[in-house]
Write an enzyme that holds these catalytic residues in place. Structure first.
Site, PDB file in Angstrom:
ATOM      1  N   ASP A 184      -9.650  -3.560  -4.364  1.00 45.84           N
ATOM      2  CA  ASP A 184      -9.607  -3.063  -2.986  1.00 45.84           C
ATOM      3  C   ASP A 184     -11.024  -3.103  -2.400  1.00 45.84           C
ATOM      4  O   ASP A 184     -11.444  -2.161  -1.713  1.00 45.84           O
ATOM      5  CB  ASP A 184      -9.011  -1.645  -2.919  1.00 45.84           C
ATOM      6  CG  ASP A 184      -8.710  -1.227  -1.479  1.00 45.84           C
ATOM      7  OD1 ASP A 184      -8.688  -2.103  -0.601  1.00 45.84           O
ATOM      8  OD2 ASP A 184      -8.508  -0.023  -1.242  1.00 45.84           O
ATOM      9  N   PRO A 226     -13.470   4.417   5.858  1.00 45.83           N
ATOM     10  CA  PRO A 226     -13.220   4.485   4.417  1.00 45.83           C
ATOM     11  C   PRO A 226     -13.280   3.107   3.769  1.00 45.83           C
ATOM     12  O   PRO A 226     -12.943   2.112   4.407  1.00 45.83           O
ATOM     13  CB  PRO A 226     -11.799   5.052   4.340  1.00 45.83           C
ATOM     14  CG  PRO A 226     -11.154   4.628   5.619  1.00 45.83           C
ATOM     15  CD  PRO A 226     -12.243   4.542   6.653  1.00 45.83           C
ATOM     16  N   HIS A 276       0.886  -1.168   0.000  1.00 43.00           N
ATOM     17  CA  HIS A 276       0.000   0.000   0.000  1.00 43.00           C
ATOM     18  C   HIS A 276       0.928   1.225   0.000  1.00 43.00           C
ATOM     19  O   HIS A 276       1.577   1.506   1.000  1.00 43.00           O
ATOM     20  CB  HIS A 276      -0.872  -0.020   1.264  1.00 43.00           C
ATOM     21  CG  HIS A 276      -1.762   1.171   1.393  1.00 43.00           C
ATOM     22  ND1 HIS A 276      -3.110   1.078   1.585  1.00 43.00           N
ATOM     23  CD2 HIS A 276      -1.503   2.496   1.360  1.00 43.00           C
ATOM     24  CE1 HIS A 276      -3.637   2.281   1.658  1.00 43.00           C
ATOM     25  NE2 HIS A 276      -2.679   3.167   1.530  1.00 43.00           N
ATOM     26  N   HIS A 318      -2.489   0.416  -4.415  1.00 43.14           N
ATOM     27  CA  HIS A 318      -2.678   0.737  -5.790  1.00 43.14           C
ATOM     28  C   HIS A 318      -2.208   2.143  -6.022  1.00 43.14           C
ATOM     29  O   HIS A 318      -2.114   2.942  -5.093  1.00 43.14           O
ATOM     30  CB  HIS A 318      -4.160   0.585  -6.162  1.00 43.14           C
ATOM     31  CG  HIS A 318      -5.014   0.994  -4.979  1.00 43.14           C
ATOM     32  ND1 HIS A 318      -5.100   2.277  -4.546  1.00 43.14           N
ATOM     33  CD2 HIS A 318      -5.739   0.282  -4.091  1.00 43.14           C
ATOM     34  CE1 HIS A 318      -5.873   2.327  -3.461  1.00 43.14           C
ATOM     35  NE2 HIS A 318      -6.262   1.132  -3.163  1.00 43.14           N
TER      36      HIS A 318
HETATM   37 ZN   LIG Z   1      -7.050  -2.484   0.717  1.00 43.91          ZN
END
Ligand SMILES: [Zn+2]
Length: 438
Positions: A289, A307, A175, A222
């Protein structure tokens, strides 16, 4: 002998491009044994001859949060993988940041056992960074797909860790943000977008470039900006982008919890530049994700709500829209969603082609403009894509040659799924065994 034959317009973007043929799949092993126009010895035959129907290998999602364990109220291994099947995905790799956080051999084994029992797709799991190098060595032999690094791990990881993961033929999946990006308390989506800018992603990639050994496989999951994609590729890393950074922008997300996500959505310009990155062949994969929360959590006020966007049930349909609108061809779509992800995982000899020796995970698509009408199988239930235009849907999905899902009949069977990293381990030990003997 039990062989299922699946016939229609076959497309894998490598050897087959819309040619009529039949896949002959050995049901005991779950692998394709033959591809021919007129199959022989089928114990079951399924034919799809509608004009807008094509058959491809199942998509692969290298970045999903199936939750489970103590977070099963958000999503679990069954609901998440059923949603994946309806989306057209036949292999998912789960993230370790559930509760408890998975970074010990015991927890990896426990989670893989649950996946083996409940998953409707092939599966594996990344481990979180364990406390010691000795623990890491043991975990890498437990059937995981690789090591996941979170922003807080960036200052703990070193060349030795990268080398050890590489020696096991596995991937470090990152990440790409630094922990500092998480610090500012942002009062609005616009502030979050500024505080949590692409600068942190670039800083993360630069830091990794300093420690990544030549033999280490590093995958960035990503990138949200063109420059991050470009730098990652320049350093020899692979990189994915999410459907939400590709199809949504900050203008659509203003202070809405439904589209609150980390890193935040970007502006229209960055969104269009991600399409450019795809067209320039800089992007190796699309990864969802998929990050579901309960509808109640997503109804909290903006500052308190968690989130994450739940999209596993719908994102391949969004990608098909790019094909129907002639922005990309089917070859590129399959590169991004099948062969690219298989290559990142080191599984390109098992997944990605409709050919003998490959896994019999096959999707039958109906292609054409239509709209998303909600999520049926993910516990998240909500989606920012409701009523969005997409480019098709799954008519039927086979795992290991078994018809698991049909659009009219729903779920028909619980397939025999595999963790391909277990299989690779077996192959390796057999190879070592037989090589020594001869
Ligand atoms: Zn993730």
């Amino acid at each position: 002998m039990s062989r299922h034959c699946i016939c229609g317009s076959l497309y894998d973007g490598v050897n087959l491009r819309g040619e009529y043929g039949c896949l002959v799949i050995d049901i005991r092993s779950g692998f394709i044994v033959d591809v021919r126009e007129k199959p022989l010895g089928c114990s079951e035959k399924h034919t799809y001859s509608d004009e807008n129907t094509i058959i491809t290998p199942s998509f692969i999602d290298v970045h999903v949060h199936l939750r489970g364990l103590d977070l099963a109220y958000k999503e679990d291994e069954e609901s998440g993988t059923k949603a994946a099947i309806v989306g057209g995905i036949g292999l998912v790799i789960d993230m370790p940041n559930t509760s408890p956080y998975i970074n010990t051999v015991e927890l990896v084994k426990r989670k893989l056992e649950v996946l083996a029992q409940k998953s409707y797709t092939d599966y594996s799991l990344y481990t979180g960074l364990p406390k010691t190098i000795e623990q890491l060595r043991k975990i890498l032999l437990a059937g995981v797909a690789g090591l996941k690094l979170y922003p807080n791990d960036h200052y703990r990881v070193n060349e030795k860790v990268v080398k050890i993961v590489g020696e096991h033929g596995l991937t470090i999946i990152v990440h790409p943000e630094l922990p500092e990006a998480d610090k500012p308390i942002a009062l609005s989506e616009e502030c979050r977008q500024t505080h949590r800018s692409c600068m942190w992603e670039i800083a993360s990639v630069e830091l990794l470039a300093d420690i990544a050994a030549e033999d280490g496989k590093v995958h960035i999951t990503h990138a949200t900006c063109f420059e991050v994609v470009e730098r990652a590729r320049n350093y020899g890393f692979t990189v994915d982008i999410t459907p939400h950074h590709l199809f949504l922008d900050i203008g659509e997300s203003y202070d809405r919890c439904l589209t609150k996500v980390n890193p935040p959505l970007r502006g229209k310009t960055e969104q269009i530049k991600l399409v450019k990155a795809i067209l320039l062949d800089l992007v190796n994969a699309i990864a969802s994700d998929h990050a579901p929360h309960s509808p109640r959590e997503k109804s909290y006020s903006y500052l308190l709500c968690p989130p994450g966007i739940a999209s596993i049930e719908v994102w391949p349909r969004l990608l098909w829209r790019l094909v129907v609108e002639r922005i990309i061809g089917v070859d590129k779509l399959l590169k991004l969603c099948v062969q690219g992800p298989a290559g990142i995982l080191g599984l390109d000899d098992l997944y990605g082609k409709l050919a003998p020796g490959y896994r019999g995970n096959v999707v039958v698509w109906e292609i054409g403009f239509e709209r998303v009408d909600g999520l049926e199988y993910s516990k998240a239930r909500y989606t920012p894509y409701w009523m969005s235009v997409v480019g098709g849907h799954v008519k039927a999905h086979y795992i290991g040659g078994i018809l698991v899902y049909d659009e009219h009949a729903g779920f028909l069977a619980k397939p025999k799924t595999i963790n391909p990293f277990e299989r690779l381990k077996q192959h390796e030990s057999q190879h070592r065994c037989c090589g020594n003997k001869t």
